[in-house]
Scaffold this active site. Structure first.
Site, mmCIF file in Angstrom:
data_model
loop_
_atom_site.group_PDB
_atom_site.id
_atom_site.type_symbol
_atom_site.label_atom_id
_atom_site.label_comp_id
_atom_site.label_asym_id
_atom_site.label_seq_id
_atom_site.Cartn_x
_atom_site.Cartn_y
_atom_site.Cartn_z
ATOM 1 N N ARG A 34 0.857 -1.181 0.000
ATOM 2 C CA ARG A 34 0.000 0.000 0.000
ATOM 3 C C ARG A 34 0.898 1.237 0.000
ATOM 4 O O ARG A 34 1.933 1.267 0.673
ATOM 5 C CB ARG A 34 -0.907 0.039 1.234
ATOM 6 C CG ARG A 34 -2.095 -0.928 1.192
ATOM 7 C CD ARG A 34 -3.121 -0.555 0.128
ATOM 8 N NE ARG A 34 -4.270 -1.451 0.101
ATOM 9 C CZ ARG A 34 -4.356 -2.546 -0.652
ATOM 10 N NH1 ARG A 34 -3.362 -2.893 -1.450
ATOM 11 N NH2 ARG A 34 -5.444 -3.295 -0.623
ATOM 12 N N GLU A 60 -4.495 7.071 -4.278
ATOM 13 C CA GLU A 60 -4.832 6.554 -5.615
ATOM 14 C C GLU A 60 -6.231 6.978 -6.029
ATOM 15 O O GLU A 60 -7.104 7.047 -5.163
ATOM 16 C CB GLU A 60 -4.780 5.018 -5.609
ATOM 17 C CG GLU A 60 -3.401 4.459 -5.441
ATOM 18 C CD GLU A 60 -3.411 2.928 -5.347
ATOM 19 O OE1 GLU A 60 -4.399 2.293 -5.758
ATOM 20 O OE2 GLU A 60 -2.425 2.386 -4.847
ATOM 21 N N HIS A 80 -1.305 -0.033 -9.893
ATOM 22 C CA HIS A 80 -1.919 -0.997 -8.953
ATOM 23 C C HIS A 80 -2.476 -2.233 -9.686
ATOM 24 O O HIS A 80 -3.684 -2.469 -9.685
ATOM 25 C CB HIS A 80 -3.027 -0.322 -8.120
ATOM 26 C CG HIS A 80 -3.253 -1.038 -6.808
ATOM 27 N ND1 HIS A 80 -3.688 -0.417 -5.664
ATOM 28 C CD2 HIS A 80 -3.114 -2.348 -6.473
ATOM 29 C CE1 HIS A 80 -3.802 -1.298 -4.686
ATOM 30 N NE2 HIS A 80 -3.455 -2.483 -5.154
HETATM 31 C C1 GLV Z 1 -4.637 -5.542 -3.654
HETATM 32 O O1 GLV Z 1 -4.017 -4.542 -3.511
HETATM 33 C C2 GLV Z 1 -5.278 -6.255 -2.603
HETATM 34 O O2 GLV Z 1 -5.226 -5.819 -1.444
HETATM 35 O O3 GLV Z 1 -5.871 -7.299 -2.876
#
Ligand code: GLV
Length: 315
Positions: free
Chosen positions: A233, A262, A280
């Site tokens: 993250r 984001e 991402h």
């Molecule tokens: C992706 O970032 C997730 O947390 O699955």
């Protein structure tokens, strides 16, 4: 009476097949819902199948609790978009989708490690922009993975999948977690992991404890020419500090798949040299995303049937 399940994201129908087979009424979000729309929708439904961009905060949960909301199944392993403590207080179950995205996410981490150490973005840019005038003995030199040290921050399933891949590249792999993993390569002190590693890969959830964990001071502990990769993250790495370390040349390169705020990406990051940026896509394969969606829907069905979910989040 059929129960109502809000599925916030658009997805292929077979991905929410468990809900259909259970006979639930499915309310499909038209594109991503904003916060007010979620608050409004939560009042009318029994369950939410959410994605990581849905802000399932106290207001959404309280609105749901005034109605009959019983469960939120998040199609993600991370759940920092959900106020899990408030959910627990309100008796609303929260589930996530661990286990099925380890390989896909580890692939992206490894991809970023390779792209950073072999300067893939700069090399491709040179070629596309016409700056590449031919093979050169000292052009675009990167660094070897073989024999270099990878430091994993966090040692959950995704980090271990990265470790397996890194072993295949003959890297030495160390890891740091709060609690002794009992496994070889464990380093109790994160500062020591930073000092020892050529490449750092981040694999911890975003919590108040991990927010800004990889900060300017810790980045300075790395060897000159180090690499930092983050597929966890955005908030775990201080973006300004990272940009500063790249601008000054303390770090050779960094690779990010996740950002603070984001989908906005800080202008400074966009302008920073030697930074590989992905939007991402850690778990973004057809196979993985379908497994995640099915897992979340199955757990939602379990809770609605009064059964114990497979992947409950405990606040
Ligand atoms: C992706 O970032 C997730 O947390 O699955």
């Amino acid at each position: 009476m059929p129960l109502k399940v809000l599925v916030t994201a658009q997805m292929p129908e077979q991905w929410f097949d468990p809900l259909k087979r259970a006979g639930h009424d499915i309310v499909l979000g038209k594109g991503l819902l904003d916060h007010d729309e979620l608050v409004e929708a939560a009042r009318e439904i029994d369950a939410i199948v959410s994605v990581l961009t849905d802000p399932i905060d106290a207001a959404v949960l309280e609105s749901g609790a005034r109605g009959s909301l019983r469960v939120v199944g998040n199609i993600a392993v991370g759940y920092d978009n959900i106020d899990v403590r408030r959910a627990a207080e309100l008796g609303i179950s929260v589930c996530n989708t661990p286990g099925v995205l380890d390989a896909a996410t580890a692939d992206v981490a490894m991809f970023l490690i390779l792209a950073c150490t072999r300067r893939a973005s700069a090399a491709e840019y040179a070629l596309r922009s016409g700056a590449w005038t031919g093979w050169g003995l000292t052009n675009l030199l990167g660094s070897d993975l073989e024999g270099s040290t990878l430091g994993l921050v966090g040692y959950g399933r995704i980090a271990r999948a990265v470790e397996r891949r890194a072993n295949g590249f003959s890297m030495r792999v160390l890891h740091h977690t709060r609690h002794d993993s009992g496994q070889s390569g464990y380093v109790a002190d994160l500062d020591e992991l930073m000092t020892e590693s050529d490449v750092i890969s981040v694999h911890v959830p975003l919590t108040p404890e991990t927010l800004g964990m990889i900060d300017a001071r810790r980045l300075r502990l790395m060897r000159r020419g180090g690499v930092v990769v983050n597929t966890a993250r955005g908030g775990v790495v201080d973006e300004d500090a990272l940009a500063g370390a790249l601008e000054s040349g303390e770090l050779a390169s960094a690779g990010l798949d996740v950002y603070v705020g984001e989908p906005h990406v800080a202008a400074r990051l966009l302008a920073t040299p030697n930074l590989v940026l992905l939007p991402h896509i850690g778990s973004a394969t057809w196979g993985t995303r379908s497994k995640m969606a099915l897992l979340a829907c199955e757990d939602v069905c379990r809770v609605l049937e009064g059964r114990t979910p497979k992947n409950p989040i405990h606040a």
